[in-house]
Write an enzyme that holds these catalytic residues in place. Structure first.
Site, PDB file in Angstrom:
ATOM      1  N   CYS A   1       0.726  -1.294   0.074  1.00 40.91           N
ATOM      2  CA  CYS A   1      -0.069   0.050   0.006  1.00 40.91           C
ATOM      3  C   CYS A   1       1.003   1.281   0.109  1.00 40.91           C
ATOM      4  CB  CYS A   1      -0.832   0.120   1.258  1.00 40.91           C
ATOM      5  SG  CYS A   1      -2.018  -1.425   1.442  1.00 40.91           S
TER       6      CYS A   1
ATOM      7  N   HIS B   1      -3.863   6.715   1.884  1.00 36.76           N
ATOM      8  CA  HIS B   1      -4.093   5.487   1.238  1.00 36.76           C
ATOM      9  C   HIS B   1      -5.630   4.996   1.813  1.00 36.76           C
ATOM     10  CE1 HIS B   1      -4.291   1.153   0.312  1.00 36.76           C
ATOM     11  NE2 HIS B   1      -3.977   0.991   1.533  1.00 36.76           N
TER      12      HIS B   1
ATOM     13  N   ASN C   1     -10.173  -0.756  -1.314  1.00 34.69           N
ATOM     14  CA  ASN C   1      -8.907  -0.815  -1.069  1.00 34.69           C
ATOM     15  C   ASN C   1      -8.161  -1.317  -2.473  1.00 34.69           C
ATOM     16  OD1 ASN C   1      -5.922  -0.890  -0.291  1.00 34.69           O
ATOM     17  ND2 ASN C   1      -6.473  -1.598   1.661  1.00 34.69           N
TER      18      ASN C   1
HETATM   19  N1  COA Z   1     -18.646 -10.588   6.598  1.00 36.63           N
HETATM   20  C1  COA Z   1     -19.104 -10.842   7.736  1.00 36.63           C
HETATM   21  N2  COA Z   1     -18.527 -11.204   8.712  1.00 36.63           N
HETATM   22  C2  COA Z   1     -17.016 -11.251   8.685  1.00 36.63           C
HETATM   23  C3  COA Z   1     -16.459 -10.938   7.620  1.00 36.63           C
HETATM   24  C4  COA Z   1     -17.303 -10.245   6.455  1.00 36.63           C
HETATM   25  N3  COA Z   1     -16.678 -10.009   5.203  1.00 36.63           N
HETATM   26  N4  COA Z   1     -15.219 -10.845   7.864  1.00 36.63           N
HETATM   27  C5  COA Z   1     -15.030 -11.220   8.948  1.00 36.63           C
HETATM   28  N5  COA Z   1     -16.299 -11.399   9.698  1.00 36.63           N
HETATM   29  C6  COA Z   1     -16.645 -11.891  10.886  1.00 36.63           C
HETATM   30  C7  COA Z   1     -15.357 -12.625  11.685  1.00 36.63           C
HETATM   31  O1  COA Z   1     -15.623 -13.995  11.124  1.00 36.63           O
HETATM   32  C8  COA Z   1     -15.786 -12.363  13.076  1.00 36.63           C
HETATM   33  O2  COA Z   1     -16.561 -13.343  13.494  1.00 36.63           O
HETATM   34  P1  COA Z   1     -16.929 -13.873  14.872  1.00 36.63           P
HETATM   35  O3  COA Z   1     -17.052 -12.648  16.042  1.00 36.63           O
HETATM   36  O4  COA Z   1     -18.059 -14.763  14.968  1.00 36.63           O
HETATM   37  O5  COA Z   1     -15.346 -14.454  15.090  1.00 36.63           O
HETATM   38  C9  COA Z   1     -16.212 -10.966  13.364  1.00 36.63           C
HETATM   39  O6  COA Z   1     -16.731 -10.800  11.646  1.00 36.63           O
HETATM   40  C10 COA Z   1     -15.190  -9.970  13.332  1.00 36.63           C
HETATM   41  O7  COA Z   1     -15.845  -8.869  13.552  1.00 36.63           O
HETATM   42  P2  COA Z   1     -15.183  -7.550  14.292  1.00 36.63           P
HETATM   43  O8  COA Z   1     -14.594  -8.001  15.447  1.00 36.63           O
HETATM   44  O9  COA Z   1     -16.117  -6.566  14.176  1.00 36.63           O
HETATM   45  O10 COA Z   1     -13.983  -7.310  13.062  1.00 36.63           O
HETATM   46  P3  COA Z   1     -13.469  -6.045  13.081  1.00 36.63           P
HETATM   47  O11 COA Z   1     -13.979  -4.767  13.848  1.00 36.63           O
HETATM   48  O12 COA Z   1     -11.864  -6.245  13.614  1.00 36.63           O
HETATM   49  O13 COA Z   1     -13.184  -5.408  11.948  1.00 36.63           O
HETATM   50  C11 COA Z   1     -11.610  -5.270   9.820  1.00 36.63           C
HETATM   51  C12 COA Z   1     -12.543  -6.343  10.767  1.00 36.63           C
HETATM   52  C13 COA Z   1     -10.930  -6.170   8.890  1.00 36.63           C
HETATM   53  C14 COA Z   1     -12.648  -4.329   9.176  1.00 36.63           C
HETATM   54  C15 COA Z   1     -10.778  -4.234  10.764  1.00 36.63           C
HETATM   55  O14 COA Z   1      -9.967  -5.294  11.631  1.00 36.63           O
HETATM   56  C16 COA Z   1     -10.212  -3.483   9.955  1.00 36.63           C
HETATM   57  O15 COA Z   1     -10.490  -2.668   9.338  1.00 36.63           O
HETATM   58  N6  COA Z   1      -8.677  -3.688   9.820  1.00 36.63           N
HETATM   59  C17 COA Z   1      -7.739  -2.845   9.061  1.00 36.63           C
HETATM   60  C18 COA Z   1      -7.979  -3.650   7.463  1.00 36.63           C
HETATM   61  C19 COA Z   1      -7.218  -2.682   6.484  1.00 36.63           C
HETATM   62  O16 COA Z   1      -7.319  -1.626   6.480  1.00 36.63           O
HETATM   63  N7  COA Z   1      -6.460  -3.571   5.794  1.00 36.63           N
HETATM   64  C20 COA Z   1      -5.622  -2.894   4.769  1.00 36.63           C
HETATM   65  C21 COA Z   1      -4.443  -2.116   5.245  1.00 36.63           C
HETATM   66  S1  COA Z   1      -3.523  -1.591   3.690  1.00 36.63           S
END
Ligand code: COA
Length: 330
Positions: free
Chosen positions: A113, A257, A287
């Protein structure tokens, strides 16, 4: 020392729009989950016969046209990508050939990124030192080819999309241009966001793996990425301001980004900046890794959000972990 400026920017995204609803027919996810966690509503996926180089080429043609130069003026090509068409050589060699650039130097930068800012920084050094007068810098990705579109891969696959952006960097003749770039990496964190195979590590080479192995899929520890991103973005933006003795009041636009709208919001809150100073188009494209900053820059210019003399800051965070910023006087 010379100074470089961005003379023209262009972008290209594939036609196919994939909505959150479309994804929910392929995997167990929902529009509500994706929207509330990331701000993404839709993204673009390229057709089977289109690779990263095709997107990069179209973006380059647009940038060349917007810069008002001829392709033959380009003396250096740098492409930021983690989704190159081939294992080797890089996309830059394909672009160099398609633009008919004879034998000018061309190479790829695999800084995920942060790769567009890394590439911009390298091109800036070449122009500053007088090695070249004009460089083509590209960020391009066809992430739809790499992601796991089953429920197992949903935490990663819903966030990413395809696209390309390109910039023509030339020697500045009015003192405006790139004021500074700052590049960082913390390699010990690399396994929080990575794709292990194919690679030459004994665990990552194809002979030892089933082709559907999980090692061929991007893996992300979302919480660690989020936590680091909301610290590193403000740090590297402040580093850019300090290096140029600029305060937030001097900055007209920050182009981060496009990782996740919630990350941009958290960064703005930490820095006490209103969201109208933080550019966002993640709702349309998701992204797009190395492509997100040049696509955003291209759209911000088309929307007249940047005027001559404005100070803007580009900032990135992503796999590696890598992070970077560029301060520009437009
Ligand atoms: N759809 C539905 N449910 C999903 C899912 C999807 N696409 N992806 C994951 N889940 C589920 C998981 O299995 C988990 O379920 P569980 O609680 O039963 O185990 C749950 O959702 C996790 O949810 P939550 O704790 O709310 O996740 P989060 O708040 O950590 O959000 C991200 C997840 C990935 C959106 C968040 O961590 C994030 O934005 N991280 C940074 C990602 C990023 O920017 N990456 C690129 C960097 S360059």
């Amino acid at each position: 020392m010379y100074k470089s400026r961005i003379a023209g920017v262009g972008h290209h995204v594939p036609e196919q729009v994939v909505t959150n609803h479309d994804l929910s027919t392929m995997m167990d996810t929902s529009d509500e989950w994706i929207r509330t966690r990331s701000g993404i509503q839709e993204r673009r996926w390229s057709p089977q016969d289109t690779g990263t180089s095709d997107l990069a080429y179209e973006a380059s043609v647009n940038a060349i046209e917007n810069a008002g130069i001829k392709a033959s003026n380009i003396e250096l090509v740098i492409v930021g990508t983690i989704s190159s068409d081939y294992f080797f050589p890089g996309v830059s060699a394909q672009i160099q050939d398609r633009l008919g650039l004879n034998t000018v130097g061309a190479f790829d930068i695999k800084a995920a990124c942060s790769a567009f800012i890394y590439s911009l920084s390298v091109a800036d050094q070449f122009i500053k030192t007088g090695m070249v007068k004009t460089a083509l810098v590209i960020g391009a990705e066809a992430q739809s080819k790499l992601i796991d579109k089953s429920t197992e891969g949903r935490d990663v696959s819903v966030l990413f999309g395809d696209g390309a952006g390109a910039a023509i960097l030339t020697r500045s003749d009015d003192g405006n241009g790139i004021l500074s770039t700052h590049l960082h990496c913390e390699g010990r964190e690399l396994k929080h966001l990575w794709m292990e195979a194919p690679g030459t590590s004994p665990n990552a080479w194809i002979n030892n793996l089933e082709l559907d192995s999980d090692k061929f899929k991007p893996i992300m520890n979302g919480k660690e990425v989020f936590k680091n991103a909301v610290t590193r973005f403000p740090e590297v933006i402040e580093e850019a301001m300090a290096a140029n003795k600029l305060s937030m009041d001097d900055i007209q636009l920050i182009i981060p980004h496009q990782a996740n709208y919630r990350i941009s919001q958290a960064v703005a809150k930490r820095m006490g900046v209103e969201m109208d100073k933080v550019y966002s188009n993640i709702h349309k494209y998701g992204n797009t890794t190395a492509a997100s900053i040049p696509i955003a820059l291209s759209e911000a210019l088309a929307e007249n959000k940047i005027s001559k003399g404005d100070h803007i800051i580009l900032a990135a965070f992503g796999a590696g972990f890598t992070w970077a910023s560029a301060a520009i006087k437009w």
